[in-house]
Structures are given as C-alpha cells and as structure tokens.
Design a protein around this motif. Structure first.
Motif, PDB file in Angstrom:
ATOM      1  N   SER A  46       7.107  -4.528  -9.736  1.00 49.29           N
ATOM      2  CA  SER A  46       6.802  -3.099  -9.760  1.00 49.29           C
ATOM      3  C   SER A  46       7.392  -2.455  -8.521  1.00 49.29           C
ATOM      4  N   PRO A  47       7.852  -1.218  -8.610  1.00 48.59           N
ATOM      5  CA  PRO A  47       8.341  -0.552  -7.387  1.00 48.59           C
ATOM      6  C   PRO A  47       7.196  -0.011  -6.528  1.00 48.59           C
ATOM      7  N   SER A  48       5.975  -0.103  -7.009  1.00 52.15           N
ATOM      8  CA  SER A  48       4.858   0.473  -6.268  1.00 52.15           C
ATOM      9  C   SER A  48       4.519  -0.372  -5.043  1.00 52.15           C
ATOM     10  N   LEU A  52       2.968  -4.204  -4.332  1.00 51.48           N
ATOM     11  CA  LEU A  52       3.771  -5.212  -3.629  1.00 51.48           C
ATOM     12  C   LEU A  52       3.093  -5.689  -2.354  1.00 51.48           C
ATOM     13  N   ARG A  53       2.354  -4.771  -1.736  1.00 45.46           N
ATOM     14  CA  ARG A  53       1.770  -5.086  -0.429  1.00 45.46           C
ATOM     15  C   ARG A  53       0.934  -6.369  -0.493  1.00 45.46           C
ATOM     16  N   GLY A  54       0.168  -6.516  -1.553  1.00 50.24           N
ATOM     17  CA  GLY A  54      -0.728  -7.675  -1.664  1.00 50.24           C
ATOM     18  C   GLY A  54       0.013  -9.001  -1.694  1.00 50.24           C
ATOM     19  N   ILE A  59       5.951 -13.300  -0.860  1.00 56.46           N
ATOM     20  CA  ILE A  59       7.368 -13.075  -1.193  1.00 56.46           C
ATOM     21  C   ILE A  59       8.252 -13.470  -0.015  1.00 56.46           C
ATOM     22  N   VAL A  60       7.895 -12.941   1.163  1.00 59.32           N
ATOM     23  CA  VAL A  60       8.730 -13.210   2.344  1.00 59.32           C
ATOM     24  C   VAL A  60       8.780 -14.715   2.616  1.00 59.32           C
ATOM     25  N   LEU A 125       8.495  -4.017   1.750  1.00 52.84           N
ATOM     26  CA  LEU A 125       7.501  -4.447   0.769  1.00 52.84           C
ATOM     27  C   LEU A 125       6.123  -3.868   1.087  1.00 52.84           C
ATOM     28  N   GLY A 126       6.071  -2.939   2.002  1.00 54.90           N
ATOM     29  CA  GLY A 126       4.822  -2.248   2.269  1.00 54.90           C
ATOM     30  C   GLY A 126       3.907  -2.928   3.260  1.00 54.90           C
ATOM     31  N   MET A 127       4.440  -3.871   4.024  1.00 51.04           N
ATOM     32  CA  MET A 127       3.605  -4.576   4.992  1.00 51.04           C
ATOM     33  C   MET A 127       3.352  -3.669   6.204  1.00 51.04           C
TER      34      MET A 127
END
Lengths: 227, 212, 245
Positions: A46-48, A52-54, A59-60, A125-127
């Motif tokens: 999702s682009p949201s 993504l934050r969760g 991912i990283v 990614l919103g971190m």
C-alpha cells in the motif's frame, strides 16, 4: 622477516579496498539492490505511510539481509578462482586473520553503505526520526554479524557448483536470530520503548562471531581450496 | 638466500596413496628431495602429477602415507613448512585489476616485508621491467607467468613446488626460467616439479620420477 | 579404554558391533512403544481442558526432544570426526541428519495437528513450533551441503564445520524466538495445565520417550553400517566378508 598480525591484516584490507575502488560499479550493486527491494513493499502492499510504518523495521531488515547475502557471492569467489586464496593458505600466515580482514573490507563496502542509507529508506517508509539512531545502531551491529556468519557460509560453498542458492539455504536460517533482534529493536524504538536489550544482544553476538567465526572460515576455506 | 641455505632441509614422501573418488590414483609413491636437487615428476595426463604436487604442498590431505619436511611430518608444522615453500599452480594467482608491482607488493608482502627496489630488481630479473605499472589484465599469458615467477624469486623459499611452470613461456622465457632454477639449486634450494618437457636435462642433481 | 576406542573406530569392527547392537535396541523399542501407546491412548485419563486432543503429546514431545538431541549428537560426532580425523564419527554425523530431520518434521506435523483443536488453525507462530521450523531449515542446509560435494571426505569435513556453527547457534535461535514471541502475547501450548499432571498421564510419555531413543539408536546402527559400506567399498576386508556370506 614475516609481517606482524596488524600489518598482515592491513595489507589484506588495503588490497581489497584498492580492488574495489577499481570496480565501483560492482561495489554499489548491493546498495542499489537494497533500495530497490525496499521499494517493492509499498508497491506490493500500500502507498499509505500509516500502513507501511508498522512493518517498516521488518522491510528494512529483510532487505538488508538479502542485500548482504547477495554481496557474499563476491566475498571469496574471485580470489578462489584466480588461485590467490590457494597462495594465502600456503603462506604460512594465520589464514583466519586474513579472512577476517577480508570480511572487514567486505563489510566496509557492502554493509556500511546500507547502514548509512537506512535512515533515508526508513523515512520513506514512514519511520519516525526518533527511531533512526536505533535503526543505524542495530544495522551496524547486525550487518557485522551477517558478514561474519555469511563469510563462513561463503567459505563452505565457494567451490561448489551453483553455490549461491546453497549459500542462501545455509546462511539464512543461521541469521534468523539477528533479524529478530535487529527488527525488534527498531520496532521497540518506534514505540518509544528502550531498545538497549536487543542492541546489547546484537553486540554480544557480534563479539562471539568475530572471535569464533574466522576459525570456522579458515577451516572451511582450506577444504574449499582442495579441489 | 638465507632460507635456502638452511641446513638439514629435506622433503621426503613415504608410501603415499591417494584416491580420487573411485580411482586409486597414486599407489605407494616414495621419494626424497635434498638441497641442490630437482625432482621432475613425469607421466601421461591424468596420472596424478598435480595431485602429487598438491599433496606434497600440504594442500590435499593425505589418506595413507607420510610427508616429512626437515624430518618432521608436515601436518605437525604446517605454517613453518609453508613459510619455506613456494607453490606455482596452473593459475598464476594474480589479480588482473592490479599492476604487476601491486600484485608483487601484496602477494609477497603477506609473507615478508618487501621494498619497491626489490620488486624492481625481480621484474628486471624476469626481463619485464617495463610491465611494472601496467595492469596485469593487459599483459600476455607469458608475461603473467613471469610475474608469478618473480613472486617466487622475491619470496625466497627453500623449496619450490612447480606445476607445469613453463606453460605459456616462449623460448627466451624457458631459458630464463631454467637459469633461475639453476641458481636456486646452486644456492642449496630444492625443486619439485611436474612438466611435460624435461628441465635442466643432464645437470647433476636432476632426477625424474615416472608415474604410471 | 583407548584400545576399545581404537577398535571401535576401525570400520570392520564397528560394522560387526553395530550389527550386534541393532536387535538389542530395536526389540525393546518396539515393546516399549506398544506399552507406551497403550498407556497413553487407553489408560491415561483425558485432560479436563483439552479432552482427548492432548494425547498427541505422546508423539509430539518425544519427536521434538529427539529432533534437538539428534542435532547436538550430530554436531558432537562431526566435531570428533574433524578433530581426531575419525571416519566412523563422520559416518555417524552423516547418518544422524536425515533421522533428525524426520523427527523435526514429525514434531512440526503433530504440533500443527495439535494446534487445530487448540487454536482453530493448523499453524500458529508459536515459539516452540517456530524453533522447530528453523531447526528443520538447519537440517536441510546440512544435508544440502553434504550432497553438493562429490568427494565424501570433503563433504564430511565441510558439513562438520556447518554442524558445529549450527549447534552454537541453536541456543541463540531458541532464545531469540522465545524473546520475539514474548513481546507479542500470543497463544502458547503447554503440555497440560501444571496442577493437573497426573502420574497416569506422565509415565506413558517417559516410556515413549525411551522407546523413541532406542528406536533412533537401532535405525542409526543401520544407517551407520550403510555409511561404512559406502566409505569402505574398495577395501579388502569388505570384499572378504562379502565373499564369506
């Protein structure tokens, strides 16, 4: 007069860095791979940023693990193929320390760039910024562990035909605890909790691997150069 | 050559057997090489010349039989043995992206401290001083072999183990290499080699071991 | 003591001895298995929470214990083979891997069958099941590495290094997975609620655990004999003994 331990390792390190600087294109490949893999997740999920934050720490960390795995292929293979490694095993010098120096060079070229790039990827990614120090710290310790463990796997599989899939099969299960501690440390930091526990564990593992890993690497390499 | 003149140096192989998979490759091979001697291993392709040399260098573990250096088993003193040994394989063990000089600096440097002057002298001795700062990638096969020979000269070990050393060398290169070998023998060095054509034929201290 | 050790290490002697041991392990194993299964399925009372579903522990727990025990044994044998250059030890390590992997598969399958009535799903990221899964990956890696070498001696030594690295890592895996799971308070299966452990529930478990160990020993004897045949196929003693029989 034989060179001392320090100058021996320095020589190996200098040689590997010099070789790398003559092939910049190959050095940045794992870094590009790292960035591309992290781009896949927003596209697939999702682009949201809220969603993504969760999963951003995961991912990283998964991307870093795969990038490290990809880079392992070139850790020993060129030196084994052209006979340099054979000369090293016959040098009468401690092979374990030479391989440790090689692994250090490998980390400087393939691990450190990921560590430096990680906050940027994390941001995308919103971190939150508050988690960056732990992200960088966990990756710095963790990619070190990955390099040493991966180095053992690379030394074992370097003489094997189509060894890269086998390498992944051997190394990934061994690396799972590092992924757990690394990703969880970042997750804790994102939630404002203390991440010193997992970071300490990563540091302890790094020390353990650095002290025992080179011996295993050298033993594996002596078997690999037999063929 | 301080190492080569060391007294009591001797390579001895006793009752060596080697299996490669199903094949019993070497059957009860025994020989000795003493200071000033060259032992040439001869025989058709696939008879186990390379394997024998690799066993003698301590690269291949020995299943049955013993190898002694200075009357001690090599397994018990691997690092000491290797520090007195140079091994030249089919491949030259050169990094093609580094220059001849850099290759020697690193290749010899891991075994002993080496100066730029020494490297220049060695390159002059193998008659390729002009290749010093060229990347090895741009050298011909024969020139690469000469760089590898320069590495052995600079390492100054007592025992040379050479697998097909004159591959890719031209007539001048072979003559040059034979001169280097003769000098090494005169200084009390030892050579174990596998080659298709005989080297230093007729010289005293040169023997042949025929493998079947 | 040392003489005995050396005799044991000689392939013809070991081959004969393992053949002698095998029936002494196999028959007690079968007998204990029958007793344990009867005790577990018939005599033990149903758990008051889990009802009859708990009975799968009689397969799950011995398999899970064996899966880990065999890995440790494999690594110890591999280390002995590597350090003392003992071919027999390498043969033992090589024989352990597929057996251990099967015990791991059995533990995973029975664990997930147990999970279905407990959690309502065949798979839950339970710490014990997750460690078993990673252990299975370790076994698979070991076997894949062995298979990739043509030369049996190199396969022995290379896989020995991997087994030793793996066994150092096993406690780390175990701890990390438990820690990972403790952050997320998920469901966890325990054998039975602690207060409700009845003697009639426990003794069949111990009997079956012993039966599994003996059974493993018997099969191991068989496999090691096979490995000895493979390694010694060109030797004189084998040719002589096969002519005799």
């Amino acid at each position: 007069m034989q060179p001392g331990v320090g100058s021996l390792m320095g020589l190996v390190l200098a040689r590997d860095l010099r070789l790398a600087f003559r092939h910049w294109d190959q050095v940045i490949q794992p870094l590009v791979f790292f960035v591309i893999v992290t781009t896949l997740f927003p596209l697939a999920i999702s682009p949201s940023l809220d969603e993504l934050r969760g999963i951003a720490p995961g991912i990283v960390w998964v991307a870093a693990m795969l990038a490290s795995l990809l880079a392992l292929e070139s850790l020993f293979r060129p030196d084994v193929d052209d006979g340099t490694m054979e000369q090293w095993t016959l040098s009468g010098q401690p092979l374990s320390l030479m391989l440790l120096a090689k692994t250090l060079a490998h980390w400087l070229l393939a691990g450190l760039p990921l560590v430096i790039m990680a906050p940027l990827v994390g941001y995308a990614l919103g971190m939150p910024e508050s988690a960056w120090p732990v992200l960088v710290g966990s990756l710095a310790l963790g990619t070190g562990c990955l390099s040493v463990l991966g180095g053992i796997g690379a030394a074992l599989t370097v003489s094997v035909r189509r060894g890269s899939v086998l390498l992944a099969l051997l190394v990934l299960p061994l690396e799972m605890p590092i992924l757990i501690f690394g990703a969880r440390a970042v997750d804790l930091a994102m939630h404002g909790e203390s991440a010193t526990g997992p970071l300490n564990l990563l540091a302890a593992m790094l020390l353990l691997f650095i002290s025992l890993g080179p011996v295993a690497m050298a033993a594996a390499m002596r078997i690999s150069v037999e063929s | 050559m301080p190492n080569a003149s060391a007294s009591g140096a001797k390579l001895e192989v006793r009752g060596l057997h080697l299996w490669r998979g199903e094949r019993h490759l070497l059957r009860n091979v025994s020989f000795a090489v003493e200071p000033g001697e060259l032992l040439q291993v001869a025989g058709p392709n696939g008879v186990g010349k390379t394997s024998l040399l690799r066993c003698a260098a301590g690269l291949l573990p020995v299943e049955s039989g013993e190898i002694f250096w200075r009357h001690q088993p090599i397994a018990a003193q691997r690092d000491t043995y290797h520090s007195e040994l140079a091994y030249l394989a089919h491949v030259n063990a050169l990094k093609v992206d580094l220059t001849a000089r850099e290759n020697l600096l690193f290749g010899v440097g891991i075994r002993r401290s080496v100066t730029s002057e020494e490297i220049d002298q060695a390159l002059a001795r193998v008659e390729i001083p002009h290749c010093r700062d060229l990347p090895v990638r741009s050298l011909s096969a024969g020139q690469k072999r000469r760089v590898a020979i320069a590495r052995i000269l600079l390492t100054r070990p007592a025992l040379w183990i050479l697998d097909e050393p004159i591959t890719n060398l031209d007539v001048g290169g072979i003559a040059l290499f034979e001169r280097c070998m003769a000098t090494h023998l005169e200084e009390g060095g030892m050579i174990l080699t596998a080659a298709h054509q005989s080297l230093l034929a007729g010289r005293s201290g040169v023997r042949t071991l025929e493998l079947h | 003591m040392w003489l005995w050790f050396y005799q044991l290490a000689s392939p013809p002697h070991a081959y004969r001895l393992l053949g002698l041991w095998r029936p002494w392990l196999l028959w007690p194993a079968i007998a204990l298995m029958v007793i344990g299964v009867y005790g577990g399925l018939v005599m033990a009372p149903a758990d008051y929470q889990q009802k009859d579903a708990f009975r799968i522990i009689y397969v799950h727990v011995p398999s899970a214990s064996l899966s880990l025990m065999v890995y440790v044994m494999m690594a110890v044998a591999a280390a002995i083979g590597l350090i003392w250059r003992m071919k027999l030890a390498h043969a033992v390590a090589a024989s352990c891997a597929p057996l251990g992997a099967w015990f791991t598969v059995l533990a995973l399958v029975t664990g997930s069958i147990w999970g279905k009535p407990m959690w309502g799903t065949w798979w839950e990221w339970d710490p014990r099941l997750t460690s078993e899964l990673i252990l299975l990956f370790l076994y698979l890696g070991y076997m894949a590495l062995r298979a990739s070498f043509d030369d049996i001696q190199r396969a022995d030594r290379a896989s020995a290094i991997l087994a030793i690295v793996g066994v150092v890592n096993v406690p780390i895996v175990k701890y990390s997975v438990e820690w990972w799971n403790s952050l997320h308070q998920g469901p966890s299966i325990s054998v039975t609620s602690k207060s409700a452990i009845a003697g009639s529930m426990v003794w069949p478990l111990l009997v079956l655990l012993l039966a599994f160990v003996l059974y493993f020993g018997a099969i191991l004897c068989n496999r090691v004999r096979g490995e000895i045949l493979l390694r010694e196929r060109n030797t004189a003693w084998l040719a002589e003994s096969s002519l005799k029989s």
